[in-house]
Write a protein that holds these residues in place. Structure first.
Motif, PDB file in Angstrom:
ATOM      1  N   MET A 148       0.846  -1.198   0.000  1.00  0.00           N
ATOM      2  CA  MET A 148       0.000   0.000   0.000  1.00  0.00           C
ATOM      3  C   MET A 148       0.883   1.250   0.000  1.00  0.00           C
ATOM      4  N   ARG A 149       0.462   2.238  -0.762  1.00  0.00           N
ATOM      5  CA  ARG A 149       1.196   3.501  -0.806  1.00  0.00           C
ATOM      6  C   ARG A 149       0.456   4.561  -0.002  1.00  0.00           C
ATOM      7  N   ILE A 150       1.219   5.413   0.680  1.00  0.00           N
ATOM      8  CA  ILE A 150       0.664   6.567   1.377  1.00  0.00           C
ATOM      9  C   ILE A 150       1.157   7.822   0.667  1.00  0.00           C
ATOM     10  N   VAL A 151       0.222   8.700   0.333  1.00  0.00           N
ATOM     11  CA  VAL A 151       0.553   9.951  -0.339  1.00  0.00           C
ATOM     12  C   VAL A 151      -0.114  11.098   0.420  1.00  0.00           C
ATOM     13  N   ALA A 152       0.603  12.195   0.582  1.00  0.00           N
ATOM     14  CA  ALA A 152       0.042  13.385   1.233  1.00  0.00           C
ATOM     15  C   ALA A 152       0.547  14.621   0.516  1.00  0.00           C
ATOM     16  N   ASP A 153      -0.209  15.701   0.585  1.00  0.00           N
ATOM     17  CA  ASP A 153       0.345  16.950   0.086  1.00  0.00           C
ATOM     18  C   ASP A 153       1.267  17.537   1.147  1.00  0.00           C
ATOM     19  N   SER A 154       2.023  18.565   0.765  1.00  0.00           N
ATOM     20  CA  SER A 154       3.096  19.044   1.644  1.00  0.00           C
ATOM     21  C   SER A 154       2.597  19.794   2.874  1.00  0.00           C
ATOM     22  N   SER A 155       1.284  19.977   2.984  1.00  0.00           N
ATOM     23  CA  SER A 155       0.751  20.560   4.218  1.00  0.00           C
ATOM     24  C   SER A 155       0.897  19.601   5.393  1.00  0.00           C
ATOM     25  N   CYS A 156       1.265  18.350   5.112  1.00  0.00           N
ATOM     26  CA  CYS A 156       1.411  17.361   6.192  1.00  0.00           C
ATOM     27  C   CYS A 156       2.650  17.611   7.051  1.00  0.00           C
ATOM     28  N   ASP A 157       3.562  18.494   6.613  1.00  0.00           N
ATOM     29  CA  ASP A 157       4.763  18.867   7.370  1.00  0.00           C
ATOM     30  C   ASP A 157       5.778  17.745   7.524  1.00  0.00           C
ATOM     31  N   LEU A 158       5.598  16.637   6.829  1.00  0.00           N
ATOM     32  CA  LEU A 158       6.573  15.554   6.841  1.00  0.00           C
ATOM     33  C   LEU A 158       7.273  15.475   5.495  1.00  0.00           C
ATOM     34  N   TYR A 159       8.565  15.216   5.524  1.00  0.00           N
ATOM     35  CA  TYR A 159       9.303  14.899   4.306  1.00  0.00           C
ATOM     36  C   TYR A 159       9.427  13.385   4.148  1.00  0.00           C
ATOM     37  N   THR A 160       9.565  12.696   5.261  1.00  0.00           N
ATOM     38  CA  THR A 160       9.686  11.250   5.259  1.00  0.00           C
ATOM     39  C   THR A 160       8.784  10.658   6.337  1.00  0.00           C
ATOM     40  N   LEU A 161       8.503   9.392   6.184  1.00  0.00           N
ATOM     41  CA  LEU A 161       7.713   8.641   7.151  1.00  0.00           C
ATOM     42  C   LEU A 161       8.379   7.287   7.290  1.00  0.00           C
ATOM     43  N   ASP A 162       8.372   6.745   8.479  1.00  0.00           N
ATOM     44  CA  ASP A 162       8.988   5.438   8.687  1.00  0.00           C
ATOM     45  C   ASP A 162       8.104   4.359   8.054  1.00  0.00           C
ATOM     46  N   TYR A 163       8.031   4.441   6.741  1.00  0.00           N
ATOM     47  CA  TYR A 163       7.187   3.546   5.953  1.00  0.00           C
ATOM     48  C   TYR A 163       7.784   3.500   4.547  1.00  0.00           C
ATOM     49  N   PRO A 164       7.893   2.332   3.936  1.00  0.00           N
ATOM     50  CA  PRO A 164       8.674   2.208   2.691  1.00  0.00           C
ATOM     51  C   PRO A 164       8.081   2.878   1.464  1.00  0.00           C
TER      52      PRO A 164
ATOM     53  N   GLU B 150       1.201   6.783  -9.606  1.00  0.00           N
ATOM     54  CA  GLU B 150       1.673   5.876 -10.642  1.00  0.00           C
ATOM     55  C   GLU B 150       2.390   4.648 -10.075  1.00  0.00           C
ATOM     56  N   GLY B 151       1.955   3.485 -10.531  1.00  0.00           N
ATOM     57  CA  GLY B 151       2.605   2.230 -10.157  1.00  0.00           C
ATOM     58  C   GLY B 151       2.052   1.563  -8.922  1.00  0.00           C
ATOM     59  N   ALA B 152       1.097   2.203  -8.243  1.00  0.00           N
ATOM     60  CA  ALA B 152       0.542   1.624  -7.008  1.00  0.00           C
ATOM     61  C   ALA B 152      -0.859   1.069  -7.264  1.00  0.00           C
ATOM     62  N   GLU B 153      -1.222   0.052  -6.507  1.00  0.00           N
ATOM     63  CA  GLU B 153      -2.536  -0.568  -6.658  1.00  0.00           C
ATOM     64  C   GLU B 153      -3.476  -0.237  -5.504  1.00  0.00           C
ATOM     65  N   GLU B 154      -2.920   0.042  -4.328  1.00  0.00           N
ATOM     66  CA  GLU B 154      -3.719   0.445  -3.168  1.00  0.00           C
ATOM     67  C   GLU B 154      -3.082   1.708  -2.592  1.00  0.00           C
ATOM     68  N   ILE B 155      -3.859   2.788  -2.530  1.00  0.00           N
ATOM     69  CA  ILE B 155      -3.291   4.088  -2.186  1.00  0.00           C
ATOM     70  C   ILE B 155      -4.181   4.799  -1.168  1.00  0.00           C
ATOM     71  N   PHE B 156      -3.555   5.266  -0.104  1.00  0.00           N
ATOM     72  CA  PHE B 156      -4.225   6.149   0.849  1.00  0.00           C
ATOM     73  C   PHE B 156      -3.658   7.553   0.677  1.00  0.00           C
ATOM     74  N   VAL B 157      -4.557   8.529   0.597  1.00  0.00           N
ATOM     75  CA  VAL B 157      -4.161   9.903   0.321  1.00  0.00           C
ATOM     76  C   VAL B 157      -4.702  10.815   1.409  1.00  0.00           C
ATOM     77  N   SER B 158      -3.855  11.705   1.911  1.00  0.00           N
ATOM     78  CA  SER B 158      -4.284  12.713   2.888  1.00  0.00           C
ATOM     79  C   SER B 158      -4.029  14.102   2.319  1.00  0.00           C
ATOM     80  N   THR B 159      -5.023  14.992   2.452  1.00  0.00           N
ATOM     81  CA  THR B 159      -4.873  16.350   1.949  1.00  0.00           C
ATOM     82  C   THR B 159      -5.203  17.382   3.028  1.00  0.00           C
TER      83      THR B 159
END
Length: 276
Positions: free
Chosen positions: A1-17, A70-79
């Motif tokens: 699963m992929r996690i995607v967020a816009d830059s308002s999330c204040d994170l550059y990285t997450l301990d997740y691959p 692109e390239g992911a089949e299951e995606i969680f998105v936070s905005t």
């Protein structure tokens, strides 16, 4: 699963691959700033402090989101909250286009109804839920339920950029920029900025933030504090929380570009888990 967020999330990285962020942008009539890893936030703030023209922000395009999917089949998105930005709508449009080309793909676009620290809370929890296993659908329901139990509070010493972009009343913003007074407030249930009071000085601001957390039902769970060049006040708030809840799980992070633009220098935001 992929996690995607816009830059308002204040994170550059997450301990997740498989984690990606999509940058928003800050504009003036002379310059633009992309909220990615190359942005020098101090330089941006220095420039804006001396700039007398208009400034504004822009959400990611549909293409930006499609590139992140692109390239992911299951995606969680936070905005960032849809009440203040078109980011959620762009992400949703991109999800529809992506699923037309990838019919088996599953995409959950979550309107955080907030920003910054509360989005970090969402992402930390989402990472834990995915790591624990479970179906895409069960994780989606759990994270949406979790978001109902978190709150965000802020202390800002300037509202200039928020007022300039129509986010708060200009008269209230003009009255603030004197005498070391901060405006305190919260993100409303509708995802809008709600000013609740004023505090003179950082010590009083810390006290007010902590009282607001308690009133909302915080009792020592996770909390995330973000700040703009004000780590000292963030640490003071963390210490105040731990004096009352020694086992509290507290994280302090500097804000990224978009949130730094709106929080402005000395701004502090805290999000916490609540029992209400």
């Amino acid at each position: 699963m992929r996690i995607v967020a816009d830059s308002s999330c204040d994170l550059y990285t997450l301990d997740y691959p498989d984690f990606q962020t999509v940058p928003l942008k800050i504009y003036t009539d002379e310059r633009s700033f992309t909220d990615d890893t190359s942005l020098n936030i101090k330089d941006m703030l220095d420039y804006l402090a001396g700039y007398r023209g208009r400034s504004y922000t822009s959400c990611p395009s549909v293409e930006d989101w499609l590139n992140a999917y692109e390239g992911a089949e299951e995606i969680f998105v936070s905005t960032v909250t849809s009440s203040l930005s078109g980011s959620y709508n762009s992400a949703m449009t991109a999800a529809g286009i992506y699923q037309e080309d990838h019919p088996e793909a599953k995409i959950s676009v979550i309107d955080s109804l907030s920003t910054g620290a509360e989005e970090i809370m969402l992402l930390y929890k989402l990472k834990e839920l995915i790591s624990a296993g479970g179906s895409f659908e069960s994780i989606d329901q759990s994270i949406r339920d979790y978001l109902k139990s978190t709150r965000l509070f802020f202390s800002f010493f300037s509202l200039h950029n928020l007022a300039q972009n129509g986010r708060v009343n200009k008269a209230a913003a003009a009255a603030l920029c004197v005498l070391n007074i901060s405006v305190t407030g919260t993100a409303s249930e509708a995802g809008k900025i709600s000013v609740t009071g004023k505090a003179r000085g950082e010590r009083k601001s810390v006290k007010t933030l902590f009282q607001d957390m308690q009133k909302a039902g915080y009792s020592g769970g996770r909390a995330v504090i973000t700040h703009v060049e004000n780590e000292e006040m963030a640490i003071s708030l963390r210490n105040t929380i731990r004096e009352n809840y020694p086992e509290a799980d507290i994280h302090i992070l500097p804000a990224r570009g978009l949130c730094s633009y709106y929080m402005e220098r000395r701004g502090v935001v805290v999000s916490c888990e609540t029992q209400n």
